[in-house]
Design an enzyme around this catalytic site. Structure first.
Site, mmCIF file in Angstrom:
data_model
loop_
_atom_site.group_PDB
_atom_site.id
_atom_site.type_symbol
_atom_site.label_atom_id
_atom_site.label_comp_id
_atom_site.label_asym_id
_atom_site.label_seq_id
_atom_site.Cartn_x
_atom_site.Cartn_y
_atom_site.Cartn_z
ATOM 1 N N ASP A 32 0.718 -1.177 0.040
ATOM 2 C CA ASP A 32 0.102 0.035 0.072
ATOM 3 C C ASP A 32 0.921 1.217 0.026
ATOM 4 O O ASP A 32 1.906 1.380 0.655
ATOM 5 C CB ASP A 32 -0.750 -0.103 1.220
ATOM 6 C CG ASP A 32 -2.082 0.881 1.150
ATOM 7 O OD1 ASP A 32 -3.009 0.620 1.190
ATOM 8 O OD2 ASP A 32 -1.647 2.036 1.101
ATOM 9 N N ASN A 88 -13.117 -3.050 3.021
ATOM 10 C CA ASN A 88 -14.056 -2.079 3.170
ATOM 11 C C ASN A 88 -14.979 -2.265 1.794
ATOM 12 O O ASN A 88 -14.505 -2.232 0.683
ATOM 13 C CB ASN A 88 -13.505 -0.740 3.141
ATOM 14 C CG ASN A 88 -12.492 -0.572 4.457
ATOM 15 O OD1 ASN A 88 -12.854 -1.142 5.381
ATOM 16 N ND2 ASN A 88 -11.397 0.254 4.201
ATOM 17 N N GLN A 95 -14.509 2.252 2.061
ATOM 18 C CA GLN A 95 -13.922 2.107 0.529
ATOM 19 C C GLN A 95 -13.610 3.408 -0.111
ATOM 20 O O GLN A 95 -14.640 4.217 -0.619
ATOM 21 C CB GLN A 95 -14.924 1.364 -0.158
ATOM 22 C CG GLN A 95 -14.077 0.576 -1.327
ATOM 23 C CD GLN A 95 -15.012 -0.552 -2.138
ATOM 24 O OE1 GLN A 95 -16.276 -0.642 -1.679
ATOM 25 N NE2 GLN A 95 -14.443 -1.056 -2.997
ATOM 26 N N HIS A 101 -10.335 -5.242 -2.790
ATOM 27 C CA HIS A 101 -8.985 -5.429 -2.193
ATOM 28 C C HIS A 101 -9.214 -5.899 -0.681
ATOM 29 O O HIS A 101 -10.063 -5.237 0.014
ATOM 30 C CB HIS A 101 -8.039 -4.299 -2.531
ATOM 31 C CG HIS A 101 -8.993 -2.937 -2.099
ATOM 32 N ND1 HIS A 101 -9.672 -2.177 -2.736
ATOM 33 C CD2 HIS A 101 -8.601 -2.300 -0.726
ATOM 34 C CE1 HIS A 101 -9.965 -1.060 -1.991
ATOM 35 N NE2 HIS A 101 -9.343 -1.230 -0.848
ATOM 36 N N HIS A 103 -7.073 -5.753 2.644
ATOM 37 C CA HIS A 103 -5.755 -5.208 3.318
ATOM 38 C C HIS A 103 -5.240 -6.035 4.324
ATOM 39 O O HIS A 103 -5.906 -7.022 5.154
ATOM 40 C CB HIS A 103 -6.181 -3.912 4.297
ATOM 41 C CG HIS A 103 -7.008 -2.772 3.675
ATOM 42 N ND1 HIS A 103 -5.914 -1.730 3.056
ATOM 43 C CD2 HIS A 103 -7.967 -2.497 3.041
ATOM 44 C CE1 HIS A 103 -6.855 -0.619 2.692
ATOM 45 N NE2 HIS A 103 -7.877 -1.273 2.359
HETATM 46 P P1 5GP Z 1 -9.925 1.415 0.864
HETATM 47 O O1 5GP Z 1 -9.983 2.745 1.655
HETATM 48 O O2 5GP Z 1 -10.383 1.560 -0.598
HETATM 49 O O3 5GP Z 1 -10.131 0.071 1.520
HETATM 50 O O4 5GP Z 1 -8.236 1.219 0.423
HETATM 51 C C1 5GP Z 1 -7.450 1.692 -0.496
HETATM 52 C C2 5GP Z 1 -5.984 1.520 -0.309
HETATM 53 O O5 5GP Z 1 -5.395 1.777 -1.531
HETATM 54 C C3 5GP Z 1 -5.645 2.678 0.612
HETATM 55 O O6 5GP Z 1 -5.058 2.153 1.705
HETATM 56 C C4 5GP Z 1 -4.634 3.617 -0.153
HETATM 57 O O7 5GP Z 1 -3.592 4.110 0.541
HETATM 58 C C5 5GP Z 1 -4.111 2.591 -1.242
HETATM 59 N N1 5GP Z 1 -3.872 3.123 -2.577
HETATM 60 C C6 5GP Z 1 -4.546 3.956 -3.332
HETATM 61 N N2 5GP Z 1 -3.995 4.371 -4.747
HETATM 62 C C7 5GP Z 1 -2.955 3.310 -4.534
HETATM 63 C C8 5GP Z 1 -2.095 3.299 -5.632
HETATM 64 O O8 5GP Z 1 -1.918 3.536 -6.459
HETATM 65 N N3 5GP Z 1 -0.945 2.330 -5.359
HETATM 66 C C9 5GP Z 1 -1.074 1.614 -4.117
HETATM 67 N N4 5GP Z 1 -0.132 0.858 -4.014
HETATM 68 N N5 5GP Z 1 -1.981 1.840 -2.934
HETATM 69 C C10 5GP Z 1 -2.971 2.727 -3.531
#
Ligand code: 5GP
Ligand code: ZN
Length: 137
Positions: A32, A88, A95, A101, A103
């Site tokens: 991440d 999420n 989300q 995805h 985590h």
């Molecule tokens: P969510 O909030 O949707 O559960 O998690 C999205 C996650 O994706 C966040 O922890 C954020 O830091 C990560 N993230 C967003 N864009 C990118 C990206 O371009 N590359 C990587 N490696 N992580 C990303």
């Protein structure tokens, strides 16, 4: 099944570079970019599913097997003290990227991170009402 506008489709399929820690025909696992802790990783299916509700069952099963394998390896190699799995679904649930995805968040004593909720105090009646609403028979 890819979505041309989805950044995680591009990352999962290698069109955008990432710090990949695992890859097979159906998944890529990446670090991440905004990690909660050292080693925070994301399991990405290569096909596009917006969230858990769109995920085929056979992919969902494999996600959990991968989480177990990679999670225990990460805890071992990074000398972590524990691991959170976080997933999420929907904006309200936190989300931000609408490509499924999972985590994997290694936890360390004194890492000062919080992943949790404020516990409610439902009465017996309220719990029974909720149970009736969602019981699966
Ligand atoms: P969510 O909030 O949707 O559960 O998690 C999205 C996650 O994706 C966040 O922890 C954020 O830091 C990560 N993230 C967003 N864009 C990118 C990206 O371009 N590359 C990587 N490696 N992580 C990303
Ligand atoms: Zn996607």
């Amino acid at each position: 099944m890819k979505d041309e506008t989805c950044i995680f489709c591009k990352i999962a399929n290698g069109e955008i570079p990432s710090k990949s820690i695992y890859e097979d025909e159906e998944f890529r696992v990446i670090l991440d970019l905004g990690p909660a802790t050292k080693g925070h990783a994301l399991i990405l299916p290569k096909n596009h599913y917006a969230d858990l509700f769109e995920l085929p069952e056979e992919i969902a099963e494999k996600v959990m097997v991968l989480a177990k394998k990679l999670g225990s390896r990460m805890v071992d190699k990074l000398h972590a003290d524990g691991l959170n799995l976080v997933q999420n679904n929907g904006e309200t649930a936190g989300q931000t990227v609408f490509h499924f995805h999972m985590h994997l968040i290694p936890r360390y004593k004194d890492d000062n991170q919080k992943i949790g909720w404020v516990p409610g105090k439902p009465g017996e009646e309220e719990l029974e009402e909720t149970q009736k609403q969602i019981i699966y028979e």
